[in-house]
Design a protein around this motif. Structure first.
Motif, PDB file in Angstrom:
ATOM      1  N   THR A  78       0.818  -1.203   0.000  1.00 55.04           N
ATOM      2  CA  THR A  78       0.000   0.000   0.000  1.00 55.04           C
ATOM      3  C   THR A  78       0.857   1.261   0.000  1.00 55.04           C
ATOM      4  OG1 THR A  78      -1.781  -1.118   1.196  1.00 55.04           O
ATOM      5  CG2 THR A  78      -1.771   1.290   1.267  1.00 55.04           C
ATOM      6  N   VAL A  79       0.510   2.180  -0.886  1.00 61.71           N
ATOM      7  CA  VAL A  79       1.014   3.551  -0.841  1.00 61.71           C
ATOM      8  C   VAL A  79      -0.093   4.369  -0.201  1.00 61.71           C
ATOM      9  CG1 VAL A  79       1.750   5.543  -2.180  1.00 61.71           C
ATOM     10  CG2 VAL A  79       2.481   3.243  -2.856  1.00 61.71           C
ATOM     11  N   ILE A  98       3.666   0.314 -12.958  1.00 61.84           N
ATOM     12  CA  ILE A  98       3.087   0.277 -11.617  1.00 61.84           C
ATOM     13  C   ILE A  98       2.073  -0.852 -11.615  1.00 61.84           C
ATOM     14  CG2 ILE A  98       1.803   1.560  -9.870  1.00 61.84           C
ATOM     15  CD1 ILE A  98       2.820   4.138 -11.331  1.00 61.84           C
ATOM     16  N   SER A  99       2.278  -1.846 -10.771  1.00 65.11           N
ATOM     17  CA  SER A  99       1.459  -3.052 -10.859  1.00 65.11           C
ATOM     18  C   SER A  99       1.125  -3.597  -9.476  1.00 65.11           C
ATOM     19  CB  SER A  99       2.201  -4.127 -11.667  1.00 65.11           C
ATOM     20  OG  SER A  99       1.481  -5.334 -11.712  1.00 65.11           O
ATOM     21  N   GLY A 100      -0.162  -3.930  -9.274  1.00 63.48           N
ATOM     22  CA  GLY A 100      -0.577  -4.630  -8.066  1.00 63.48           C
ATOM     23  C   GLY A 100      -0.486  -3.834  -6.790  1.00 63.48           C
ATOM     24  N   VAL A 101      -0.596  -2.487  -6.896  1.00 67.11           N
ATOM     25  CA  VAL A 101      -0.418  -1.608  -5.742  1.00 67.11           C
ATOM     26  C   VAL A 101      -1.777  -1.091  -5.273  1.00 67.11           C
ATOM     27  CG1 VAL A 101       0.611   0.562  -4.941  1.00 67.11           C
ATOM     28  CG2 VAL A 101       1.870  -0.916  -6.525  1.00 67.11           C
ATOM     29  N   THR A 102      -1.956  -0.982  -3.971  1.00 71.25           N
ATOM     30  CA  THR A 102      -3.109  -0.294  -3.397  1.00 71.25           C
ATOM     31  C   THR A 102      -2.714   1.139  -3.069  1.00 71.25           C
ATOM     32  OG1 THR A 102      -4.102  -2.301  -2.473  1.00 71.25           O
ATOM     33  CG2 THR A 102      -4.722  -0.220  -1.456  1.00 71.25           C
ATOM     34  N   CYS A 154      -4.184  -2.369 -10.094  1.00 74.17           N
ATOM     35  CA  CYS A 154      -4.077  -1.584  -8.866  1.00 74.17           C
ATOM     36  C   CYS A 154      -5.456  -1.367  -8.250  1.00 74.17           C
ATOM     37  CB  CYS A 154      -3.418  -0.239  -9.153  1.00 74.17           C
ATOM     38  SG  CYS A 154      -1.665  -0.368  -9.604  1.00 74.17           S
ATOM     39  N   ASN A 155      -5.466  -1.145  -6.944  1.00 72.38           N
ATOM     40  CA  ASN A 155      -6.711  -0.937  -6.210  1.00 72.38           C
ATOM     41  C   ASN A 155      -6.669   0.419  -5.529  1.00 72.38           C
ATOM     42  OD1 ASN A 155      -9.237  -1.572  -5.019  1.00 72.38           O
ATOM     43  ND2 ASN A 155      -8.204  -2.183  -3.125  1.00 72.38           N
ATOM     44  N   ILE A 156      -7.689   1.234  -5.795  1.00 69.60           N
ATOM     45  CA  ILE A 156      -7.793   2.552  -5.177  1.00 69.60           C
ATOM     46  C   ILE A 156      -9.138   2.612  -4.463  1.00 69.60           C
ATOM     47  CG2 ILE A 156      -7.821   5.045  -5.517  1.00 69.60           C
ATOM     48  CD1 ILE A 156      -6.272   2.855  -8.168  1.00 69.60           C
ATOM     49  N   PRO A 157      -9.213   2.237  -3.185  1.00 71.48           N
ATOM     50  CA  PRO A 157     -10.500   2.200  -2.486  1.00 71.48           C
ATOM     51  C   PRO A 157     -11.032   3.580  -2.126  1.00 71.48           C
ATOM     52  CG  PRO A 157      -8.734   1.571  -0.996  1.00 71.48           C
ATOM     53  CD  PRO A 157      -8.115   1.697  -2.361  1.00 71.48           C
TER      54      PRO A 157
END
Length: 388
Positions: A170-171, A189-193, A215-218
């Motif tokens: 996570t960033v 950029i791959s597989g980063v939240t 990537c996931n940006i909740p």
């Protein structure tokens, strides 16, 4: 109107480790990557100036030289986290004139960073006092030569090429961006939240070759306690301090009253310290105790008072102003080879507060750091600093 750049905005609307030093070294060697721990960030920004593979081996919380708010003076609070006033020689006075602009500054080619299941984020204290920030900056400085509110390049601007950031991991919290860069090439950029950024997860200007995938940006940040006016207050303080030191008898007319530079500076420092203490204790500015600070800086919407997005890809130069009406014809000024696929984006919120500006002889009136001189508060429809 023909512009020199185009704006392509993907605005999807609007443990700690206990291993010994020997074990840590062995772990890095075993996996072919250098481990990054919290102690790499004690002094401030970690500058990566050598190619290679790096990985987080800790949950990183970027909070250099944090202070004890119970014992710190108002002056110490107002100047907190300032690398120039701290005098650390490894931080160039031009590049770091706006403070620690990133947790990691990548100024080398062929760098890969694995989050390795960990997180990296600003602390709440630094996020309040450092209002322009990227968790990872893909260059030696946050702006290219001649751009931004200051000349940030003293010798050579060095953008990163062939950069990779991979998850899982996570960033996190950032007062501006998760990742920011100018003039980069071949970024993956791959597989980063990405979460709790105020403005954008990724913002790259004039990038040649970009892939963002899986990537996931909740959410972006939804508990922003202050407005952009607080950033203007922070950044004008060193100029007032210099004026106080060089011309202590200077006075100015503000709101119809003549005030000494000493009075103005001390009031500004006290306001900054009061906001800091309130936000650290309550999460917001206390209206009952500090009504002036509340009126000037309180953020009623708790989201960034400007544009926000998940991913922004832009031409050469900062992504400011309105959307371009025509695409530039110079391909060197345009981003290209961009692929953004299979990303999940939710809950990106902002409240764009358009500030009326005064224009004199065709030029917008800004302060020394580029903030618009505000004469009218659009939130409560009241004039600011006008004679009654």
């Amino acid at each position: 109107m023909k512009l020199s750049s185009t704006l392509i905005a993907f605005a999807l609307l609007t443990k700690s480790t206990t291993a010994s030093a020997k074990a840590r070294k062995a772990e890095a060697v075993d996996h072919g990557a250098q481990c990054l721990y919290n102690n790499h960030f004690t002094d401030g920004t970690l500058i990566i100036d050598q190619p290679g593979a790096y990985k987080l081996c800790d949950d990183i919380v970027f909070c250099p030289h944090n202070m004890d708010v119970d014992t710190a003076s108002d002056e110490e609070i107002a100047s907190a986290f300032d690398p120039i006033e701290q005098g650390n020689p490894k931080y160039n006075n031009n590049e770091y004139a706006l403070g620690f602009f990133a947790a990691i500054s990548v100024k080398a080619d062929d760098v890969s960073i694995s989050l390795n299941g960990h997180s990296i984020a600003q602390c709440r204290e630094h996020a309040l006092m450092q209002r322009f920030f990227a968790v990872i900056e893909l260059a030696s400085a946050p702006f290219t030569p001649g751009k931004g509110p200051h000349d940030f390049v003293s010798s050579t601007f060095t953008p990163a090429k062939n950069f990779e950031l991979t998850g899982p991991g996570t960033v996190g919290l950032s007062s501006h961006h998760g990742i920011h860069g100018n003039e980069n090439e071949n970024v993956l950029i791959s597989g980063v939240t990405f979460k709790d950024f105020e403005v954008g997860a990724v913002s790259l200007n004039n990038v040649k070759g970009l892939t963002i995938k899986n990537c996931n940006i909740p959410n972006n940040r939804h508990d922003v306690p202050i407005l952009g006016s607080f950033s203007a207050a922070l950044k004008i303080r060193p100029y007032l301090k210099r004026l106080l030191e060089t011309n202590p008898d200077y006075s100015m007319t503000l709101g119809g009253s003549v005030k000494s530079v000493t009075e103005v500076y001390n009031t500004l420092v006290q306001h900054i310290a009061n906001v800091y203490k309130d936000v650290m204790q309550y999460g917001i500015i206390d209206q009952a105790i500090h009504p002036d600070e509340y009126q000037l800086y309180n953020n009623p919407n708790q989201v960034i008072d400007g544009p926000c997005y998940a991913f922004l890809v832009h031409g050469s130069g900062p992504a400011v102003g309105g959307f371009g009406e025509m695409q530039a014809t110079d391909a060197s000024l345009l981003s290209n080879s961009v692929e953004i696929v299979n990303n999940n984006v939710q809950n990106i919120k902002c409240f764009t507060n358009e500030v009326l500006a005064t224009v004199v002889d065709g030029g917008v009136q800004n302060d020394a750091r580029g903030a618009i001189m505000q004469f009218y508060n659009a939130l409560d429809e009241a004039y600011i600093g006008m004679d009654e």
